[in-house]
Structures are given as structure tokens and as C-alpha cells.
Enzyme design. Structure first.
Site, PDB file in Angstrom:
ATOM      1  N   LYS A  53      27.713  44.213  -1.268  1.00  0.00           N
ATOM      2  CA  LYS A  53      28.373  43.135  -0.529  1.00  0.00           C
ATOM      3  C   LYS A  53      27.706  41.783  -0.756  1.00  0.00           C
ATOM      4  O   LYS A  53      28.399  40.765  -0.836  1.00  0.00           O
ATOM      5  CB  LYS A  53      28.419  43.457   0.960  1.00  0.00           C
ATOM      6  CG  LYS A  53      27.091  43.414   1.684  1.00  0.00           C
ATOM      7  CD  LYS A  53      27.256  43.660   3.162  1.00  0.00           C
ATOM      8  CE  LYS A  53      25.915  43.648   3.868  1.00  0.00           C
ATOM      9  NZ  LYS A  53      25.245  42.340   3.804  1.00  0.00           N
ATOM     10  N   THR A  54      26.373  41.742  -0.873  1.00  0.00           N
ATOM     11  CA  THR A  54      25.702  40.466  -1.101  1.00  0.00           C
ATOM     12  C   THR A  54      26.090  39.888  -2.450  1.00  0.00           C
ATOM     13  O   THR A  54      26.298  38.676  -2.590  1.00  0.00           O
ATOM     14  CB  THR A  54      24.174  40.638  -1.014  1.00  0.00           C
ATOM     15  OG1 THR A  54      23.832  41.201   0.254  1.00  0.00           O
ATOM     16  CG2 THR A  54      23.469  39.308  -1.179  1.00  0.00           C
ATOM     17  N   ASP A 240      28.644  36.999   6.962  1.00  0.00           N
ATOM     18  CA  ASP A 240      28.088  38.295   6.559  1.00  0.00           C
ATOM     19  C   ASP A 240      27.795  39.135   7.800  1.00  0.00           C
ATOM     20  O   ASP A 240      27.582  38.597   8.899  1.00  0.00           O
ATOM     21  CB  ASP A 240      26.800  38.056   5.768  1.00  0.00           C
ATOM     22  CG  ASP A 240      26.302  39.312   5.073  1.00  0.00           C
ATOM     23  OD1 ASP A 240      27.070  40.291   4.961  1.00  0.00           O
ATOM     24  OD2 ASP A 240      25.138  39.303   4.627  1.00  0.00           O
ATOM     25  N   GLU A 241      27.776  40.462   7.641  1.00  0.00           N
ATOM     26  CA  GLU A 241      27.449  41.393   8.739  1.00  0.00           C
ATOM     27  C   GLU A 241      28.295  41.106   9.980  1.00  0.00           C
ATOM     28  O   GLU A 241      27.791  41.063  11.108  1.00  0.00           O
ATOM     29  CB  GLU A 241      25.955  41.309   9.087  1.00  0.00           C
ATOM     30  CG  GLU A 241      25.016  41.569   7.930  1.00  0.00           C
ATOM     31  CD  GLU A 241      24.897  43.027   7.546  1.00  0.00           C
ATOM     32  OE1 GLU A 241      25.689  43.846   8.045  1.00  0.00           O
ATOM     33  OE2 GLU A 241      23.999  43.355   6.738  1.00  0.00           O
ATOM     34  N   GLN A 271      28.523  50.576  10.331  1.00  0.00           N
ATOM     35  CA  GLN A 271      27.117  50.182  10.402  1.00  0.00           C
ATOM     36  C   GLN A 271      26.841  49.253  11.578  1.00  0.00           C
ATOM     37  O   GLN A 271      25.850  48.530  11.581  1.00  0.00           O
ATOM     38  CB  GLN A 271      26.685  49.522   9.087  1.00  0.00           C
ATOM     39  CG  GLN A 271      26.762  50.469   7.888  1.00  0.00           C
ATOM     40  CD  GLN A 271      26.208  49.850   6.622  1.00  0.00           C
ATOM     41  OE1 GLN A 271      24.995  49.681   6.472  1.00  0.00           O
ATOM     42  NE2 GLN A 271      27.088  49.515   5.696  1.00  0.00           N
ATOM     43  N   ARG A 616      20.332  55.198   3.606  1.00  0.00           N
ATOM     44  CA  ARG A 616      19.168  54.463   3.090  1.00  0.00           C
ATOM     45  C   ARG A 616      18.528  55.230   1.939  1.00  0.00           C
ATOM     46  O   ARG A 616      17.775  54.667   1.148  1.00  0.00           O
ATOM     47  CB  ARG A 616      18.092  54.276   4.169  1.00  0.00           C
ATOM     48  CG  ARG A 616      18.486  53.513   5.420  1.00  0.00           C
ATOM     49  CD  ARG A 616      19.151  52.203   5.172  1.00  0.00           C
ATOM     50  NE  ARG A 616      20.597  52.340   5.192  1.00  0.00           N
ATOM     51  CZ  ARG A 616      21.454  51.405   4.803  1.00  0.00           C
ATOM     52  NH1 ARG A 616      21.018  50.260   4.336  1.00  0.00           N
ATOM     53  NH2 ARG A 616      22.756  51.601   4.875  1.00  0.00           N
TER      54      ARG A 616
END
Length: 753
Positions: A53-54, A240-241, A271, A616
Site C-alpha cells: 500500500k505504501t 493512509d491507514e 487490520q 507479520r
């Protein structure tokens, strides 16, 4: 002729410096390309874990600039941490050059501060207003409470500050807060403090962190011209987020994007794990309702984990109802199966974790810093830390302290040292005002001087507080402290180390203070104290325990020259990745946490937390649970987490032996949870306490609820409850001057009134 104030004069000919837009699409998947290329109107990018996503965000910004669809000053990008904002700005600058300097890339708080510095006068503030951090805010609340003569032990400044912060995140002022909570006397008191707090902030030309958000929204609402200027300027807004936004942040975004509607939000409802920080998953789930014409692009290809790990994560999160369906996949390999170890108890679990870390190193050549161990609560780190030390494995606790460095643990250990050694001045000074008793620095200086003049220990000087010059609240606090130490020392002769830790937590007021605070941090600190009691249960005497803790707490960190294994809670793990991960403590009431078991929304968030933990891991994933676990020194049967049952069995290698005969099952879950919960609240004294050498005879009085009694030091009191018989008889007595006390009758100088 070009105007000296034109874009060209101010910023030069940027087109020649821009990269080829086609180059910015290199290496992107089709969904990623679509997210970069979309123009016009709102865009929701559902970005699964590890889906890049970044990269999409930075390429989208760079593409907007490279194509000339936007100038840098027309772009606002918002994220949640300064580190993430700096990284985004750097990556865009690497792609498009120095033009990126002119973008607004910042956190919500930084963006709001920048707007308020320019326009705070709209709300009556001077532009040079001060910002109060969390410590400043709590200190102000405490001063107000002292001025109102409120008991800060019954209603702690920390809990009041947390309540005010939560209210502001819901866009409530003091009046709305009071109206919302109705006639609740505690909430009415908080509303009164809230109103004075706001008045003091305004009088000091100051704002706290929550005000930066709330006041930015208020400013935009109050001045249509200011709002219109920002709406016109920021033609493209990227967030973002987005799943982590709260109500105020969501409102700010919607206001700024209302004119151009070129709003791109990136996030993943699966998330969303920060409900305790007021994050509202509905903001992302309802985005399409708010913008029916929104483009929606789902990023499902994962670039981090093996397919086995992704299949496990997909299966677990699919059990949640409130989510947008997606299925993570990778073009990488299937990967090895997930390893599951069912430990006999938490010590067995800790030893196995250490051996598994060594296996990662020997079989796969991983360095310690390529491995991580996750747990649900901070209290779980104690045994893991001790096993790391025993195994010679370097470790570091990420975004947290080592277990024995935590304030509440150090305070209880200081009490224990003072009981064993009454002349321990450092311990006495540490805890004479913990929790707050009004014995501040000035009062402590007087006690210290009196002790030196009269060849007394600091704790002994508290017995003579009036002679030392203490008055008022300080005198009362020092006297109660001295009496409490006398009582605890009497108990130490007959109670086990575990029971003594429980007595310290109870009699000092630390337990009540944390329970009344009612914050997630306070509950975590209570769990740490329960874990300390469990550690004490292994020792015969309090002296043995204190001596061992001195060695453990002060042991040097192991050499981290080859890196260190990362120990952290699952919340801290978000945003990180490791080649090898171990998730521990997968048991009902641990993970999922007991507070989630009766709340569907909380349970879904626990499942999202599990999903975050699983994703993770890059290549190696191990899971553990224990069949029994000790809480507040009491060993109880444990029930394997439902999350383990949700991982398909074909993905797992079960390394464990058969479980003990007396293990819990889902059929007795309710009773199991009830037993565990009672210990978390802190017990009175253990039923197995040995009889005292010499009895006071109070256990023979035949006391019952309502009886009036006299204590040699506490004075008059009323019996609230009695339990047990003979030497094990205990009573709770509410004294007129000293409040509620838990007493072991055979050791208590008590008589009928």
C-alpha cells in the site's frame, strides 16, 4: 510578461524535471496500477496485509505530479506517525525530485496544528498558543481536583484525563458529556472537572493534543472562508491507514474533501485494532455508503508471506462479520506448515519458545534480529524474558519496558524490600507517596532531616511525622503509610510470598487505584501485578523472593552484537515483519482477552489482532498455548484459543503430547472464565495460610456482618463480611477513619465495641 507571483515564477519550470509517468507504473500489479491511475472522485483502496500500500500511495502522488494533474502544493497526504510521513515524503522526493517539498505530508495532529497556527484567532486564540502534552494535561487535571478537595485515590487524575480525552474524540464538550451520561454522580464530577479544565486551557491560551483535532474542525465550521480556502487548495487528499481514524479525524477529512471530492483513502478493515484509542472501523466500512460513486480497488496479492501463512490468516479473519471480503494470495511458494506447541504450563511454553528460536538460528541461519515473539498482554513477557536469559538469547522489548523495569512492578518490589528491610531508605522514599498520599517532596525532605537528626531510618521517621513537622494531608498520609507497613510486616510472618504481594497491592491502595482508573493501560498494569504474584508463588519466603528479584531485575542485557530477538505485544507488531514469528498464549481469556468474550465487537477486534499477528510472519510461523497457566499465583486450567481451531488443520504440524486429563473444554467455558476473572481482581488471603504462632483471639469472637468492633490502631469499624473458620478466618471491616481493611482475624488486635 510573466507575473512575479505566477506559479512559473515562484516554482520554475517543473515539467522538465518530472519523471516519465509511464516509468512510475513499472513493476506494479494490475490493481496497483489501477489505484495509481484513477482520477476524479473518491477512491477506496482496500489494502490487504503486505500488499504494497505504501508503494501505491507514493506512486499515486508521484504520478499526479508527473502528469501535471496536480501541483505539489495541491496535494495533502495524511498518515498516523511522523515516521510514516517522513518515509512517504522521502519516497515521493526520490521519484519526482525537490518539488515534493511543497506537499503537505504529515500526521493528523501536525496538519491541524499548521492550520490552527494560521487561523486560531477564528476561535479566539492567539496564534502563539501553547500545546499541552499528556503529562501537562494530567497535571492540570490533578491541580483542579486538589482545588475542589476531591479524593484523587477514589477518582484518579489519570482516569479523569482519559475520560476527557475520550469525550473530545467523540466531539463532546463538558456540557454534552454530562448530558450524555445523565445522573451518574461520578460522571457528573468528571463533567465538572472537564468544564474547569477547558476554562483553564483557554485562559492559558493553550490546547491539548485532542484540541488540535477538535479545534481544527471547529475552526473550519466557524469560518466558511477559511474552510473554502483549504478545500480549494487541496485538490487531492490522500489518507493512509483509514481504518484507524476516529470520529473527529473522519469529519476533518470529509470537510476538506467536500469541494473537489478527489479523496483517496487506503486501509484495511481487517487490520483495525485500535478501538481502545477511539478508532472507529465504521469509517472505512461505511465509506461506500457516504460516497456511492466511489471507485473501489482491492489489493489482495501479498508480497511478504508464504501461502500457508496467508491461508491461515484468511481462514481466521473470514469468521468476522463486519468486513469487506478479500482473499490474500502470493505468487511465492507454499511454504512450510505452521508449528503448534501445546505446553503443559507457561514455563514449559517459555522453554519451548527459546528452543524454537535456537532452531530458527541453526536450521535456517537466521540472526536473532530476524525473529520475533508476540504476546497479547505485557504481563506475559516476564517468563519469556527469564527463559531468554537462561538460554543466552539476546532480546529486546519493543515499545515497552522489560517486565521488572515497569513502574508498578518496581513499586511493589520496593514495598516488599521495605518489609524485609525496614531501613531501606531508597525503597521507603520510592513508595511513601505511591499511590499519592500527599507526602510530596517537601514533606519527604522534613522526614529525611528528622531521620538524620535522630538516627532513625526514613520509614521510622514516618512514625514521628508530626514531630518531623508534617501537617495536614502530608501528616495523615505519612501516618497511614507507617500503619500500613506495620500491618504488612505482621502479615509477613504468616503469609506466603504470593499472598504478601497480593496484600501489598491491596493494602497500599495500588489495586484500587488501577481498577478505578478503568483504562486499558490500568488493566494491563493490574495484569503485570498478577504476574508478579505468580512469580512470588515459586518461593518459600519473601526474603528469598526479594533477593532473587534483585538479581533478575538488575541483570545486564545479553550481548546484542548479532542482533536481538524482538519481544512485543501484538498491537505493537502492526506495521512490522519478520522472517520468523512465534505467537504465544493462544488461550481463551488471554487471546482473545477475557474482556472480549462477552462483546461481539470486541471479539471481532481480537480476531483482527490475530490476523495482524499471523501476517507479520514472512516464512516461519509457530503458535503456542498452555494447558494450565498461573494468574495471581493460582494455577488454573486453560482453554485453547478459538483462533487455533479456526486455522485449518492441514496447515498445521501439532508437535505436542496429549493434553492433561483435567483440561478445560468449550462445554465448561463459562465456569472457566469465571474462575480466571476472580483472580485478576486480586484475592484476599490464600486458604492455605499457616496458623500464626500466637493468636490475638479475634478469630474466636464469633463476628458477623454488622458487628461493631474496635482495632487498636484503626479505631472503630463495622464488619462487612466474614469468611473461613479458626486460624483461617478472615473479615472485611470498614473503619470510620481508615476505610475498608481485609484482616486475618487470628493476627488482628480486634475486639467488640
Amino acid at each position: 510578461m510573466t507575473s512575479p507571483f505566477s506559479d512559473e515564477a515562484l516554482f520554475g519550470d517543473l515539467d522538465s524535471a518530472r519523471p516519465n509517468p509511464a516509468d512510475l507504473l513499472e513493476g506494479l500489479t494490475e490493481p496497483q496500477r489501477a489505484a495509481v491511475l484513477q482520477r476524479g472522485g473518491p477512491l477506496l483502496v482496500v489494502a490487504g496485509a503486505g500488499s504494497g500500500k505504501t508503494r501505491v500511495l507514493t506512486r499515486r502522488i508521484a504520478h499526479l505530479l508527473a502528469t501535471g494533474d496536480a501541483r505539489a502544493w495541491e496535494v495533502m497526504a495524511i498518515t498516523f506517525t511522523n515516521k510514516a510521513a517522513d518515509e512517504m515524503r522521502r519516497r515521493v522526493a526520490d521519484l519526482v525530485g525537490p518539488e515534493a517539498r511543497d506537499m503537505w505530508v504529515s500526521t493528523f495532529h501536525s496538519a491541524c496544528l499548521r492550520m490552527l497556527r494560521a487561523h486560531a484567532d477564528v476561535l479566539g486564540y492567539e496564534r502563539g498558543f501553547t500545546i499541552y502534552d499528556a503529562g501537562d494535561a494530567q497535571n492540570l487535571v490533578e491541580r483542579i481536583m486538589n482545588e475542589l478537595n476531591l479524593d484523587t485515590k477514589r477518582l484518579s487524575p489519570r482516569s479523569v484525563t482519559a475520560a476527557i480525552s475520550a469525550a473530545k474524540n467523540e466531539m463532546m464538550d463538558a456540557a454534552k458529556y454530562e448530558a450524555f451520561h445523565g445522573a451518574d454522580p461520578s460522571r457528573k464530577r468528571i463533567a465538572e472537572i472537564f468544564a474547569l479544565y477547558e476554562k483553564r486551557l483557554r485562559g492559558a491560551n493553550a490546547m491539548d493534543f485532542d484540541d488540535l483535532l477538535v479545534n481544527a474542525v471547529a475552526m473550519l465550521r466557524a469560518d466558511a472562508d477559511v474552510l473554502e480556502s483549504y478545500q480549494r487548495r487541496f485538490r487531492y487528499l490522500l489518507v493512509d491507514e483509514f481504518q484507524d481514524t476516529n470520529g473527529v479525524q473522519n469529519e476533518l477529512v470529509m470537510m476538506l474533501a467536500a469541494q473537489h471530492r478527489n479523496l483517496c483513502v487506503v486501509g484495511d478493515s481487517d487490520q483495525s485494532i485500535y478501538r481502545f484509542r477511539a478508532a472507529d472501523v465504521r469509517n472505512i466500512l461505511q465509506f461506500e455508503e457516504r460516497f456511492p460513486d466511489a471507485s473501489v480497488i482491492v489489493l489482495e496479492q501479498n508480497f511478504r508471506s508464504t501461502q500457508t501463512i496467508l491461508d491461515a490468516a484468511n481462514a481466521v479473519i473470514a469468521r468476522n462479520n463486519r468486513r469487506r471480503a478479500k482473499n490474500l494470495f502470493t505468487e511465492g511458494d507454499q511454504g512450510e506448515k505452521i508449528r503448534l506447541y501445546r505446553a503443559g504450563d507457561e514455563y514449559d511454553e517459555g522453554r519451548w519458545v527459546a528452543s524454537e528460536l535456537r532452531r530458527f538460528a541453526s536450521e535456517y541461519g537466521l540472526n536473532w534480529n530476524q525473529m520475533a515473539v508476540f504476546y497479547r498482554t505485557n504481563a506475559q513477557s516476564r517468563i519469556l524474558e527469564e527463559e531468554m536469559l537462561r538460554a543466552g538469547i539476546a532480546y529486546r522489548v519493543i515499545s515497552g519496558m522489560r517486565f521488572y523495569d515497569r513502574k508498578e512492578v518496581k513499586n511493589v518490589l520496593a514495598y516488599a524490600r521495605l518489609i524485609v528491610n525496614p531501613r531501606d531508605e531508597a525503597s521507603a522514599r520510592r513508595v511513601i507517596n505511591e499511590p499519592k498520599r500527599g507526602v510530596g517532596d517537601s514533606a519527604q525532605a522534613k522526614l529525611g532531616a528528622y531521620a538524620a537528626e535522630n538516627a532513625l531510618s526514613f520509614a521510622e521517621a514516618a512514625d514521628h511525622a508530626a514531630a518531623a513537622g508534617l501537617t495536614g494531608r502530608a501528616l495523615n498520609g505519612a501516618t497511614k503509610f507507617s500503619m500500613m507497613l506495620d500491618e504488612l510486616r505482621a502479615l509477613a510472618n504468616d503469609l506466603s510470598p504470593r499472598e504478601m504481594i497480593e496484600a501489598i497491592v491491596r493494602e497500599s491502595g495500588m489495586g484500587d487505584a488501577l481498577r478505578e482508573e478503568s483504562t486499558d493501560e490500568a488493566y494491563s498494569r493490574l495484569e503485570n501485578l498478577g504476574e508478579l504474584a505468580s512469580a512470588a508463588a515459586q518461593y518459600e519466603t519473601l526474603l528469598d523472593f526479594v533477593e532473587r528479584m534483585a538479581l533478575v531485575a538488575d541483570s545486564d542485557q545479553l550481548d546484542a552484537g548479532a542482533g536481538a530477538v524482538s519481544l512485543m505485544t501484538l498491537h505493537v507488531a502492526k506495521g512490522l515483519e519478520f522472517p520468523a514469528v512465534i505467537i504465544t498464549g493462544l488461550e481463551e481469556t488471554i487471546f482473545p482477552h477475557r474482556r472480549a468474550l462477552s462483546d461481539d465487537a470486541e471479539l471481532e477486534e481480537e480476531r483482527r489482532l490475530c490476523y495482524v499477528g499471523l501476517t507479520r510472519a514472512m516464512r516461519h510461523l509457530s503458535l503456542t498455548h498452555a494447558w494450565t497457566r498461573t494468574t495471581w499465583g493460582q494455577r488454573t486450567d486453560a482453554l485453547a484459543s478459538r483462533f487455533l481451531a479456526e486455522v485449518p488443520s492441514e496447515l498445521v504440524v501439532d508437535l505436542s503430547s496429549t493434553p492433561p486429563l483435567r483440561r478445560a473444554s468449550f462445554s465448561d467455558e463459562e465456569g472457566f472464565v469465571g474462575r480466571s476473572s476472580s483472580f485478576a481482581e486480586g484475592r484476599a488471603f490464600g486458604a492455605g495460610a499457616a496458623p500464626p504462632v500466637r493468636s490475638t483471639g479475634a478469630e474466636l469472637l464469633g463476628l458477623a456482618r454488622g458487628d461493631v468492633v474496635i482495632h487498636d490502631r484503626y479505631g472503630r469499624g463495622v464488619v462487612a463480611s466474614v469468611e473461613g473458620e479458626g486460624y483461617r478466618a478472615k473479615a472485611v471491616v470498614i473503619f470510620d477513619e481508615h476505610g475498608s481493611k481485609h484482616l486475618m482475624l487470628a493476627m488482628t488486635p480486634l475486639r467488640r465495641a
